[in-house]
Write an enzyme that holds these catalytic residues in place. Structure first.
Site, PDB file in Angstrom:
ATOM      1  CB  THR A   1      -0.927  -0.002   1.234  1.00  0.00           C
ATOM      2  OG1 THR A   1      -1.735  -1.166   1.189  1.00  0.00           O
ATOM      3  CG2 THR A   1      -1.768   1.229   1.263  1.00  0.00           C
ATOM      4  N   GLY A   2       1.877   1.331   0.808  1.00  0.00           N
ATOM      5  CA  GLY A   2       2.660   2.550   0.840  1.00  0.00           C
ATOM      6  C   GLY A   2       3.524   2.642   2.075  1.00  0.00           C
ATOM      7  CD  GLN A   3       9.040   3.957   2.630  1.00  0.00           C
ATOM      8  OE1 GLN A   3       9.207   2.962   1.907  1.00  0.00           O
ATOM      9  NE2 GLN A   3       9.950   4.914   2.754  1.00  0.00           N
ATOM     10  N   GLY A   4       4.952   5.289   5.171  1.00  0.00           N
ATOM     11  CA  GLY A   4       4.770   6.538   5.897  1.00  0.00           C
ATOM     12  C   GLY A   4       6.005   6.878   6.692  1.00  0.00           C
TER      13      GLY A   4
ATOM     14  CB  SER B   1       4.772   1.966   9.544  1.00  0.00           C
ATOM     15  OG  SER B   1       3.644   2.718   9.133  1.00  0.00           O
TER      16      SER B   1
ATOM     17  CB  VAL C   1       0.610   0.130   4.915  1.00  0.00           C
ATOM     18  CG1 VAL C   1      -0.693  -0.639   5.094  1.00  0.00           C
ATOM     19  CG2 VAL C   1       0.779   1.163   6.018  1.00  0.00           C
TER      20      VAL C   1
ATOM     21  CE  LYS D   1       1.178   2.997  10.716  1.00  0.00           C
ATOM     22  NZ  LYS D   1       0.312   4.039  11.280  1.00  0.00           N
TER      23      LYS D   1
ATOM     24  CG  ASP E   1      -0.328  13.802  10.748  1.00  0.00           C
ATOM     25  OD1 ASP E   1      -0.372  14.898  10.139  1.00  0.00           O
ATOM     26  OD2 ASP E   1       0.327  12.821  10.356  1.00  0.00           O
TER      27      ASP E   1
END
Length: 1007
Positions: free
Chosen positions: A693-696, A699, A701, A717, A815
């Site tokens: 899904t992606g990166q924050g 983390s 996901v 996550k 946030d």
């Protein structure tokens, strides 16, 4: 005895003249105010001087010369005359009276007429020449002295000198008046004619000049000797109706000395004298007003009053039988112009007295300073401590003389303030009077009852003149009580209609004649109107209450019907006066579910519909503009890219099979601590990873299927592997557990955490699966256009519910932005996610970089303490972005963010700025904003000091843009604008609360 008779006959013309002259002076109201009371004896001498001086202008008949001679012996004879006086008055033969009348009448009237005219023409303003009327009044006043003796002593203690002169004057007056009954009658008629002429010519002057004239007349009266004033006033009040007087005298006669018998005779002529000199009444009532107006005096006199009230009661019952309206003594203290009606006869109940209500009020006001002075002197006077016998005597006389006055005051136009005071004072004393009218008092509404308070004593003139009926309501309650029961029916109806026609119908201000109408009728009329007013008021309030109750019953039913899917308490309704928060939440949750059902497949259609509302040219223009501006969320640097096989991820080596690169097996973590995701791997022996899904910040996901739960889709996550990130991950885990426990039914739109585990030293959190975040939705469906108003309304409801849950758990998300809001496949339900920045509300460390910059509240930027308001601000920015597709405050720095916020809302309040830790970075010492911008040419920072910042951004224009909205949508956009205005308040204290937001029309009203 014969000598006394002849002397009194001779003295009579002079006394009449003295009286007439004094009354004219008083009527013109020219008396100087600053002469002190203790000079009274000197002025008595002067008065006699004046009397002889002015005889030149009068008839010099034989009687006068004789009288002048006899005058010297008055002092010696007055004691003897007191005793034989009673028989004197009986012994007067009618023949003598007629003879005397015929002798002097013609000459008298001629000269007085000439004098009055001269006075009118020449000396109206000066009052230096004393006319016949003035002389009459003078004699009249000196004649009244003996009875006022007690008051005189109270004022100065010079009783002996007073008594000699007063008795002398009194004898003159008594005999005088016996013989001149007829003459005074005819003369009073003549004078009445004159005065009505005079009044017409004088009307304008009186109203304009009355303040001056009244104060002058006050002074002269005062200087003539306070004792005389009070005494003459006291006596003059006695005599309104002979019958009344006679009866009350019989009652009280026991307590009086023989001298008091003179009163009967005096009363007859004085009742006529009063017709001659209305201003006497003014002075009298003013003097009386002094006693009852001052609260101090009221307290001082309460003892007197208590004893008086018993006698009053007996007298009242007597007069009630005669059906004469009698009020309590305190009621007679009317002032000023109230007593001006010149042509009144004793038998009548005059309906009105004032030239107009306003002058009356003026006179009250203008008099007050002097009254206070006199009052204070009086309250200290020894008269309070007189012997009981003497006090009883003076009281009974006073009471007797007050009865006619009561009747005179019963007109609807007059309500003196003293009346209110003395009534209050009597109620304190618990005198029998209160027992006369219990129902009257009880029926009074609280508002009216309040109007008796000392503060309300000096009501505004406007009010006093506006409601004359209310003013003397209580005054006639005593005699009215019995009469009302008898004559209630038709008369009440008649009088009510009368009052409604014209409330000032009976006032002399129109120059009308006094109608002969029974005063009992008057009283009834007044009372019934008041009663009707109160009843109407009560009825009106009752109807209003019922209407309110019905309205809310209906609304509650309506709201219950409109939310069939959600059980709600019987009284629940978001539109009721004070709906409970739970009711609000139930309603909103029901709305959300309804939206979900109705819009399962319509999201894309609604977005397309919104696109179609935009004009073609605007679309082209905006797309060209947008190409120039770099997009901070382009795919190249979007950490929330939707698909794991993007070029960037492939370049990083993510997604390659393990078999291809066996060296990666021990290398689970990259240099930055992120877990290296491999598609197809199994996490914790149950989660089969099938997508990235992606990166924050904290983390990355992945998407996986839970083999243990029938391949249920989940999102995993994987927290970065370093100490800080682990700590942050554990904190997020704690908050998520807390939120989930607080919301077991999943109504509050916070992401659901299923479980957590460790994989290769990385903390992994397992969440419910959600397809996209709102950033992606905006990119995919609403770039530069935004979402449909229906979707925005539903999303806003869900976001406010999430904020509600956060607040219940004392958590700040810190946030909130479209990136951290996930939606389901049908885009109908959203969930707030990413609690990595969340904190407990008490642990709000001041840091200027909390929250993503575009969604950062101004209190964070200036370093002020913050609370749930920062999340509300972020939601406001997000909602704007969802509807328009544009970022509300795309600031490059914190300083720029403040500038953009103030462009929308105006300058930040100084009170708020002072609390900021970082205020010096953005504001100077005078709290002027320092706008830091980069010069486009030199590319250096330059500071612009802005003392005032006017709001220039038009939120509504930005929201509507170039759409051609149908009416229902336009209404919702206006509501959204209003909601955003309240959310985006710079001062967090003024920002809308979550409950208020949930009750806002934008949230509550369906499209």
């Amino acid at each position: 005895m014969a000598a006394a008779e002849t002397q009194s006959l001779r003295e009579q013309p002079e006394m009449e003249d003295a009286n007439s002259e004094k009354s004219i002076n008083e009527e013109n109201g020219e008396v100087s105010e600053d002469q002190s009371q203790n000079k009274h004896s000197r002025h008595k001498k002067k008065k006699h001087k004046h009397r002889s001086k002015h005889k030149k202008h009068k008839h010099s008949s034989e009687e006068d010369k004789d009288k002048k001679h006899k005058h010297k012996h008055k002092h010696k004879k007055h004691k003897r005359k007191e005793i034989i006086d009673a028989s004197d008055k009986e012994g007067m033969s009618p023949a003598k009276r007629t003879k005397l009348d015929d002798l002097a009448l013609l000459e008298d009237l001629e000269k007085q007429r000439a004098l009055i005219k001269a006075e009118l023409d020449n000396e109206l303003m000066e009052g230096k020449v004393q006319s016949g009327m003035g002389l009459i009044l003078q004699g009249y006043e000196s004649g009244s002295e003996e009875e006022g003796e007690i008051h005189e002593k109270a004022r100065n203690g010079n009783r002996s000198s007073t008594r000699s002169s007063s008795t002398k004057g009194k004898l003159e007056l008594v005999d005088n008046k016996i013989t001149t009954k007829k003459r005074s009658k005819s003369r009073s008629k003549e004078r009445t004619r004159h005065r009505s002429d005079k009044k017409k010519s004088k009307g304008g002057i009186e109203i304009v000049k009355e303040k001056t004239t009244r104060s002058k007349s006050k002074e002269r009266k005062k200087s003539k000797s306070p004792s005389k004033r009070s005494k003459s006033q006291d006596q003059a009040r006695k005599s309104k109706s002979p019958t009344l007087r006679r009866r009350s005298q019989e009652k009280i006669g026991k307590a009086r000395s023989p001298t008091d018998d003179k009163v009967k005779i005096e009363d007859k002529s004085k009742s006529k004298d009063r017709k001659k000199s209305p201003i006497i009444n003014e002075s009298r009532s003013r003097d009386r007003g002094k006693k009852s107006r001052s609260p101090v005096d009221l307290r001082g006199k309460s003892k007197d009053r208590r004893s008086r009230s018993k006698e009053r009661k007996s007298k009242r019952s007597e007069t009630d039988k005669e059906k004469k309206p009698i009020k309590s003594p305190s009621k007679d203290a009317s002032s000023g112009k109230e007593n001006r009606s010149p042509s009144r006869r004793p038998g009548r109940s005059p309906k009105r007295r004032s030239l107009s209500p306003k002058p009356r009020d003026k006179s009250r006001r203008s008099r007050s300073p002097l009254l206070n002075d006199r009052r204070s002197k009086q309250s200290k006077s020894p008269s309070r401590t007189l012997s009981p016998g003497r006090r009883a005597k003076s009281r009974s006389l006073e009471r007797k003389r007050r009865e006619p006055e009561r009747r005179r005051l019963s007109s609807p136009r007059t309500r003196p303030r003293d009346d209110i005071l003395s009534r209050r004072e009597r109620s304190k004393d618990a005198s029998p009077i209160n027992r006369w009218s219990p129902t009257r008092r009880r029926s009074r509404s609280p508002i009216r009852r309040r109007s008796r308070s000392p503060l309300r004593r000096s009501r505004s003139p406007r009010r006093r003149s506006r409601s004359p009926r209310r003013r003397d309501r209580g005054r006639r309650s005593r005699s009215r009580l019995r009469r009302r029961s008898r004559s209630r029916g038709g008369r009440r109806r008649r009088s009510r209609s009368k009052v409604k026609e014209d409330k000032f119908k009976g006032s002399l201000s129109e120059g009308m004649k006094v109608e002969q109408e029974s005063s009992s009728d008057d009283n009834l009329e007044d009372f019934d109107v008041e009663e009707e007013d109160e009843e109407a008021l009560i009825e009106q309030r009752r109807i209003q209450r019922q209407a309110i109750v019905q309205k809310y019953k209906y609304l509650a039913e309506d709201s219950n019907m409109s939310v069939p899917s959600e059980p709600s308490s019987p009284q629940s309704s978001t539109r009721t006066r004070s709906p409970s928060p739970d009711d609000i939440l139930e309603r909103v949750a029901a709305d959300v579910k309804e939206y979900e059902r109705e819009n399962v497949d319509t999201f894309e259609a609604s977005v397309k519909a919104k696109h179609n509302l935009m004009t073609v040219e605007q679309n082209n223009g905006s797309s060209q503009k947008k190409l120039l501006a770099p997009d901070m969320f382009t795919e190249s640097d979007d950490m929330f890219a939707a698909y794991f096989d993007s070029a960037r991820l492939r370049a990083a080596g993510i997604g390659k099979d393990f078999k291809e690169n066996p060296n990666l097996r021990d290398n689970w973590t990259d240099a930055e601590g992120y877990y290296r995701v491999n598609i197809g791997e199994v996490l914790d022996k149950r989660y089969n990873v099938y997508g990235y899904t992606g990166q924050g910040v904290f983390s990355n996901v992945v998407r996986a299927r839970d083999n243990a739960r029938a391949n249920q889709e989940v999102a995993v996550k994987i927290i970065r592997n370093n100490e800080l990130m682990q700590k942050t991950g554990l904190k997020e885990l704690e908050f998520l557990k807390k939120l989930n426990d607080a919301d077991p039914d999943d109504k509050f739109h916070c992401l659901r955490l299923f479980r957590h585990f460790y994989h290769k030293q990385h903390l992994c959190l397992v969440f419910e699966p959600l397809s996209m975040n709102l950033r992606e939705v905006l990119k995919k469906y609403g770039k530069d256009v935004g979402l449909h108003i229906k979707a925005v309304r539903s999303y806003s409801q869900q976001l406010f519910l999430a904020l509600k849950l956060l607040k219940r758990c004392n958590i700040l998300h810190a946030d909130i932005k479209p990136d951290n809001i996930l939606v389901n496949e049908s885009k109908t339900i959203l969930k707030l996610c990413d609690f990595g920045s969340a904190s407990h509300v008490a642990d709000n460390d001041i840091t200027p970089y909390l929250v993503s910059r575009f969604y950062r509240a101004p209190e964070i930027i200036i370093g002020k303490s913050y609370d749930y308001g920062i999340d509300m601000w972020s939601v406001g920015c997000t909602l704007y972005e969802l509807y328009t597709g544009k970022i509300l405050f795309p600031g490059k720095t914190n300083n720029h963010m403040l500038k953009l916020a103030m462009d929308l809302k105006g300058k930040m309040p100084n009170k708020m700025i002072r609390k900021g830790v970082f205020k010096d970075q953005h504001f100077d010492q005078n709290l002027n904003f320092m706008y830091i911008e980069v010069d486009k040419v030199t590319e250096r920072e330059k500071v612009t000091v802005m003392s005032t910042i006017n709001p220039t951004k038009d939120l509504l224009a930005d929201l509507i843009g170039c759409q051609r909205l149908p009416e229902d949508q336009r209404k919702k956009v206006h509501q959204l604008k209003d909601l955003l205005d309240q959310i985006l308040m710079l001062d967090p204290a003024k920002r809308i609360s979550i409950n208020q937001a949930l009750q806002h029309a934008f949230i509550q009203e369906k499209i």
